[in-house]
Scaffold this active site. Structure first.
Site, PDB file in Angstrom:
ATOM      1  N   GLY A   1       0.822  -1.198   0.000  1.00  0.00           N
ATOM      2  CA  GLY A   1       0.000   0.000   0.000  1.00  0.00           C
ATOM      3  C   GLY A   1       0.856   1.248   0.000  1.00  0.00           C
ATOM      4  O   GLY A   1       2.022   1.217  -0.415  1.00  0.00           O
ATOM      5  N   CYS A   2       0.293   2.347   0.453  1.00  0.00           N
ATOM      6  CA  CYS A   2       1.013   3.623   0.481  1.00  0.00           C
ATOM      7  C   CYS A   2       2.336   3.469   1.215  1.00  0.00           C
ATOM      8  O   CYS A   2       2.379   3.009   2.355  1.00  0.00           O
ATOM      9  CB  CYS A   2       0.153   4.685   1.158  1.00  0.00           C
ATOM     10  SG  CYS A   2       0.984   6.288   1.339  1.00  0.00           S
ATOM     11  N   PHE A   3       3.419   3.860   0.556  1.00  0.00           N
ATOM     12  CA  PHE A   3       4.738   3.575   1.137  1.00  0.00           C
ATOM     13  C   PHE A   3       5.104   4.465   2.316  1.00  0.00           C
ATOM     14  O   PHE A   3       6.071   4.188   3.019  1.00  0.00           O
ATOM     15  CB  PHE A   3       5.843   3.551   0.087  1.00  0.00           C
ATOM     16  CG  PHE A   3       5.984   4.748  -0.835  1.00  0.00           C
ATOM     17  CD1 PHE A   3       5.459   5.992  -0.531  1.00  0.00           C
ATOM     18  CD2 PHE A   3       6.673   4.606  -2.038  1.00  0.00           C
ATOM     19  CE1 PHE A   3       5.613   7.079  -1.382  1.00  0.00           C
ATOM     20  CE2 PHE A   3       6.840   5.682  -2.906  1.00  0.00           C
ATOM     21  CZ  PHE A   3       6.303   6.927  -2.569  1.00  0.00           C
ATOM     22  N   TRP A   4       4.352   5.514   2.583  1.00  0.00           N
ATOM     23  CA  TRP A   4       4.668   6.357   3.741  1.00  0.00           C
ATOM     24  C   TRP A   4       4.563   5.561   5.043  1.00  0.00           C
ATOM     25  O   TRP A   4       5.498   5.527   5.836  1.00  0.00           O
ATOM     26  CB  TRP A   4       3.727   7.549   3.797  1.00  0.00           C
ATOM     27  CG  TRP A   4       3.872   8.523   2.674  1.00  0.00           C
ATOM     28  CD1 TRP A   4       4.924   8.642   1.809  1.00  0.00           C
ATOM     29  CD2 TRP A   4       2.920   9.522   2.289  1.00  0.00           C
ATOM     30  NE1 TRP A   4       4.686   9.652   0.919  1.00  0.00           N
ATOM     31  CE2 TRP A   4       3.474  10.211   1.182  1.00  0.00           C
ATOM     32  CE3 TRP A   4       1.666   9.903   2.769  1.00  0.00           C
ATOM     33  CZ2 TRP A   4       2.795  11.259   0.555  1.00  0.00           C
ATOM     34  CZ3 TRP A   4       0.990  10.946   2.143  1.00  0.00           C
ATOM     35  CH2 TRP A   4       1.550  11.613   1.049  1.00  0.00           C
TER      36      TRP A   4
ATOM     37  N   GLU B   1       4.244   0.969  -5.204  1.00  0.00           N
ATOM     38  CA  GLU B   1       4.993   1.719  -4.194  1.00  0.00           C
ATOM     39  C   GLU B   1       5.670   0.697  -3.285  1.00  0.00           C
ATOM     40  O   GLU B   1       5.008  -0.151  -2.693  1.00  0.00           O
ATOM     41  CB  GLU B   1       4.069   2.632  -3.393  1.00  0.00           C
ATOM     42  CG  GLU B   1       3.464   3.743  -4.230  1.00  0.00           C
ATOM     43  CD  GLU B   1       2.723   4.783  -3.404  1.00  0.00           C
ATOM     44  OE1 GLU B   1       2.859   4.772  -2.159  1.00  0.00           O
ATOM     45  OE2 GLU B   1       2.007   5.606  -4.003  1.00  0.00           O
TER      46      GLU B   1
END
Length: 216
Positions: A53-56, A97
């Site tokens: 998912g979102c890499f943050w 990502e």
């Protein structure tokens, strides 16, 4: 010409992928949290790439694991060299990502990293993760050794049993060896949640425990 929305649920064909560029994106080569380099030879250390998912939020999960030497976010698994964030979000690069995890195998086992990976997201959602929809949010494990690949496949099968028992569908995680090229993302995205502690994190697991890495 296909619209951007056409690539939310399918990978671009070779003729549809954006061309990218030869030059790597500029990178400040120091980890904001631990001070280690983001890019290097990493002699004596192991590497793996995870997409969840979102890499943050994904990167933060791994920099907090003892034994992890460094982490970095980037784009992998697609066709466009040195893609930008906006290009990846268009769906026309084929990249997911990804988080590059460099770790000391004497301090943390690969099984422990796999357990963190599986329990930190829902690997049954295909081309999305929660509210984040698109091919760049697909679940992936990109392995750098045959042993990693074999362990990743075995862990998938073990976790599938637990997920099935809890009413979840089939795991859609892409598991590959050898790992594709990892293209470092822009500086703004590196250790994003250390720079912005209240920033967006769409990461959420299933609540189902993964039966590996408990004694590793």
């Amino acid at each position: 010409m296909l619209g951007i929305g056409a690539f939310k649920q399918r990978m671009p064909r070779p003729g549809e992928a954006l061309p990218g560029r030869e030059q790597a994106l500029p990178l400040h080569n120091t980890h904001l949290v631990n001070g280690h380099p983001l890019r290097g030879e990493f002699t004596g250390l192991a590497q793996v790439q995870f997409g969840l998912g979102c890499f943050w939020g994904a990167e933060r999960k791994f920099w907090n694991v003892p034994g992890v030497y460094t982490t970095a976010v980037g784009y992998a698994g697609g066709q466009t060299p040195n893609a930008t964030y906006s290009e990846v979000c268009s769906g026309q690069t084929g990249h997911t990502e990804a988080v590059l995890v460099v770790f000391d195998e004497q301090a943390v086992s690969f099984a422990q990293l796999l357990r963190t990976f599986w329990e930190s997201h829902d690997p049954t959602q295909g081309m999305q993760q929660g509210n984040d929809v698109g091919t760049q949010y697909r679940s992936a494990i990109y392995c750098t050794t045959q042993a990693q690949y074999d362990a990743a496949l075995a862990s998938r099968d073990a976790y599938q049993q637990q997920l099935t028992a809890s009413g979840y569908g089939d795991i859609t995680t892409e598991i590959r060896f050898p790992a594709p090229t990892f293209y470092y993302a822009e500086d703004d995205h590196q250790q994003y949640l250390a720079k912005h502690p209240n920033g967006y994190c769409g990461l959420g697991g299933t609540g189902v425990s993964c039966p590996i890495g408990l004694d590793a």
